[in-house]
Design a protein around this motif. Structure first.
Motif, PDB file in Angstrom:
ATOM      1  N   ARG A  17       0.845  -1.213   0.000  1.00 25.73           N
ATOM      2  CA  ARG A  17       0.000   0.000   0.000  1.00 25.73           C
ATOM      3  C   ARG A  17       0.874   1.254   0.000  1.00 25.73           C
ATOM      4  NH1 ARG A  17      -2.717  -3.209   3.798  1.00 25.73           N
ATOM      5  NH2 ARG A  17      -4.609  -4.078   2.922  1.00 25.73           N
ATOM      6  N   GLU A  19       3.944   1.446  -1.075  1.00 25.64           N
ATOM      7  CA  GLU A  19       4.593   1.504  -2.381  1.00 25.64           C
ATOM      8  C   GLU A  19       3.634   2.091  -3.427  1.00 25.64           C
ATOM      9  OE1 GLU A  19       7.320  -1.753  -4.217  1.00 25.64           O
ATOM     10  OE2 GLU A  19       5.270  -2.178  -4.886  1.00 25.64           O
ATOM     11  N   ARG A  20       2.370   1.677  -3.383  1.00 25.88           N
ATOM     12  CA  ARG A  20       1.366   2.194  -4.320  1.00 25.88           C
ATOM     13  C   ARG A  20       1.216   3.703  -4.168  1.00 25.88           C
ATOM     14  NH1 ARG A  20      -3.782  -0.275  -2.930  1.00 25.88           N
ATOM     15  NH2 ARG A  20      -3.795   1.353  -1.363  1.00 25.88           N
ATOM     16  N   GLU A  21       1.125   4.175  -2.935  1.00 26.76           N
ATOM     17  CA  GLU A  21       0.970   5.611  -2.705  1.00 26.76           C
ATOM     18  C   GLU A  21       2.209   6.383  -3.170  1.00 26.76           C
ATOM     19  OE1 GLU A  21      -1.896   7.052  -2.024  1.00 26.76           O
ATOM     20  OE2 GLU A  21      -2.643   4.998  -2.112  1.00 26.76           O
ATOM     21  N   ARG A  24       1.910   6.542  -6.964  1.00 26.86           N
ATOM     22  CA  ARG A  24       0.858   7.481  -7.370  1.00 26.86           C
ATOM     23  C   ARG A  24       1.268   8.932  -7.144  1.00 26.86           C
ATOM     24  NH1 ARG A  24      -4.804   4.673  -5.452  1.00 26.86           N
ATOM     25  NH2 ARG A  24      -4.915   3.234  -7.199  1.00 26.86           N
ATOM     26  N   MET A  59      -2.046  -7.177  -5.320  1.00 27.33           N
ATOM     27  CA  MET A  59      -1.531  -5.832  -5.046  1.00 27.33           C
ATOM     28  C   MET A  59      -0.193  -5.600  -5.742  1.00 27.33           C
ATOM     29  SD  MET A  59      -2.384  -4.898  -1.122  1.00 27.33           S
ATOM     30  CE  MET A  59      -2.140  -3.155  -1.339  1.00 27.33           C
ATOM     31  N   GLU A  62      -0.872  -4.838  -9.334  1.00 24.55           N
ATOM     32  CA  GLU A  62      -1.380  -3.469  -9.498  1.00 24.55           C
ATOM     33  C   GLU A  62      -0.229  -2.471  -9.427  1.00 24.55           C
ATOM     34  OE1 GLU A  62      -4.384  -2.818  -6.541  1.00 24.55           O
ATOM     35  OE2 GLU A  62      -5.673  -4.392  -7.336  1.00 24.55           O
ATOM     36  N   ASN A  63       0.680  -2.666  -8.476  1.00 21.61           N
ATOM     37  CA  ASN A  63       1.828  -1.770  -8.356  1.00 21.61           C
ATOM     38  C   ASN A  63       2.721  -1.870  -9.588  1.00 21.61           C
ATOM     39  OD1 ASN A  63       0.856  -0.983  -5.905  1.00 21.61           O
ATOM     40  ND2 ASN A  63       2.494  -1.883  -4.696  1.00 21.61           N
ATOM     41  N   LEU A  66       1.174   0.220 -12.220  1.00 25.38           N
ATOM     42  CA  LEU A  66       1.420   1.644 -11.946  1.00 25.38           C
ATOM     43  C   LEU A  66       2.838   2.036 -12.331  1.00 25.38           C
ATOM     44  CD1 LEU A  66      -0.292   2.131  -8.465  1.00 25.38           C
ATOM     45  CD2 LEU A  66      -0.997   3.144 -10.636  1.00 25.38           C
TER      46      LEU A  66
END
Length: 114
Positions: A17, A19-21, A24, A59, A62-63, A66
């Motif tokens: 999470r 890493e995703r933020e 983004r 997840m 998804e990353n 991104l």
């Protein structure tokens, strides 16, 4: 599955999470330490049944998407910037007779006003 793997999975999910933020927000300089930590968290999950790691895999994918999109965006921006720079230096075109000619930008002139 040992109880400690549940905690390791939760840690990895939280890490993904974060890493995703980071992706983004475009804070790419922060990714290197995150990758090293992710590798350590993944190593702690060695031997965990694949079914238990489905959410982690989702997840992570998804990353990855991104990150791929960010790479493609940077590549497109780099190409566009190159086109702008090249256009500012002039371009090649053809005259009415079909001969190639270079069209250079006008040089700015200094205008003196009284």
């Amino acid at each position: 599955m040992p109880e400690h793997n549940d905690g390791a999975i939760r840690q990895l999910l939280e890490h993904l999470r974060q890493e995703r933020e980071t992706l983004r927000a475009g804070r790419f300089q922060e990714l290197a330490p995150l990758i090293a930590r992710k590798e350590a968290l993944l190593a702690a999950l060695a031997g965990t049944p694949g079914a238990r790691l489905a959410q982690v895999q989702r997840m992570a994918q998804e990353n990855q998407h991104l990150l791929q999109a960010a790479i493609e965006g940077v590549r497109a921006a780099r190409i566009r910037l190159g086109e702008i720079v090249q256009g500012a230096q002039g371009y090649h075109s053809y005259d009415q007779r079909g001969r190639a000619q270079r069209i250079s930008p006008e040089r700015p002139t200094l205008e003196k006003r009284a």
